[in-house]
Design an enzyme around this catalytic site. Sequence first.
Site, PDB file in Angstrom:
ATOM      1  N   LYS A  97       0.873  -1.180   0.000  1.00  0.00           N
ATOM      2  CA  LYS A  97       0.000   0.000   0.000  1.00  0.00           C
ATOM      3  C   LYS A  97       0.909   1.228   0.000  1.00  0.00           C
ATOM      4  CE  LYS A  97      -2.823   2.799   3.070  1.00  0.00           C
ATOM      5  NZ  LYS A  97      -3.740   2.867   4.221  1.00  0.00           N
ATOM      6  N   GLY A 158      -8.294   8.040  10.377  1.00  0.00           N
ATOM      7  CA  GLY A 158      -8.600   7.981  11.808  1.00  0.00           C
ATOM      8  C   GLY A 158      -9.677   8.947  12.260  1.00  0.00           C
ATOM      9  N   GLY A 185     -11.131   6.853   6.963  1.00  0.00           N
ATOM     10  CA  GLY A 185     -12.261   7.697   7.342  1.00  0.00           C
ATOM     11  C   GLY A 185     -13.552   6.958   7.625  1.00  0.00           C
ATOM     12  N   THR A 207      -9.152   2.180  12.248  1.00  0.00           N
ATOM     13  CA  THR A 207      -9.500   2.862  13.496  1.00  0.00           C
ATOM     14  C   THR A 207     -10.877   2.462  14.031  1.00  0.00           C
ATOM     15  OG1 THR A 207      -8.128   4.726  12.859  1.00  0.00           O
ATOM     16  CG2 THR A 207      -9.785   5.145  14.546  1.00  0.00           C
TER      17      THR A 207
END
Lengths: 256, 66
Positions: A97, A158, A185, A207
């Site tokens: 990534k 996050g 997000g 998150t």
Amino acid sequence: MADALKIGGRDLTSRLFLGTGKFSANRLIPEVVKASGAQVVTVALRRVDTDYQEENIAAYVPAGCILMPNTSGARTAEEAVRIARLARAAGCGDWVKIEVIRDNRYLLPDNYETIKATEILAAEGFVVLPYMSPDLSVAKRLAEAGAAAVMPLGSPIGSNRGLRTRELIRILIEEIPLPIIVDAGIGRPSEAAEAMEMGAAAVLVNTAIATAGDPVAMGRAFGLAVEAGRAAYLAGMPGTVDYARASSPLTGFLRD
Amino acid sequence: MKIIINGKEEAVAENATLEEIVASRGLNPGGIIVELNYALVKRESWPDTILRENDRVEILRFVGGG
């Protein structure tokens, strides 16, 4: 395989990618992988702090998962390339990534450096999944550079703010002939489901699962939401109208 | 002699090996990646890798990340 997501020669049955940051204990990770069904799991590479012994996170990722190191910490394409090469040489496999960030407040990616890193690493045989700010021309450049998928952010990393970039992601899904994976997000399962209903190929969540009251239960909730959203997309979402359209027949016998 | 370990200058014994550097820090070699002058050095080569003045050593590991 029915409805498999094909990336880098692999057939994925799960469309939920899992990030491993912020878990209160590493032992939760294999449990979350199991509960969520995730098959692609991200990790990061960091300098060892000799004053504080940490565990090797890769040991907590169940065998059979695709380990996807990210290049977080990289501020330039060259740094991202260095991290990717190190991770592969260390036995992490070909997936990477790309994450190149120079903005410390919003952690928004540098699309220009991301394109450069993608070009170099794709040419070296990496399966490159670049994290990017959703932009059509950038996504086209990433596709030309050899990206295996494109990973636009929904909102800042996050932040749990959901699909704030919805309209731009919609355009990428429509125009880019690569899997579009919404990364960053997504704060709740309903947002993951919405991304999948829109036709996203997958979502990457960290998150929202890692910092939940019960991360294992939340992993399961996200797994279900992603499946539901995908099933709805495949079923064909009906359009909307402004006024009511009766679902029950109004023609009746009560009045003339 | 002086070498740079994770960005910090440190004094180590002449002819110190990578193996000794890792061991002296009490690190479990299993989860560690070592880079010498920007090139990865595989675990099995650590004992034979003798360090020179001004070498740059990075000791890294995989951690949680999204």
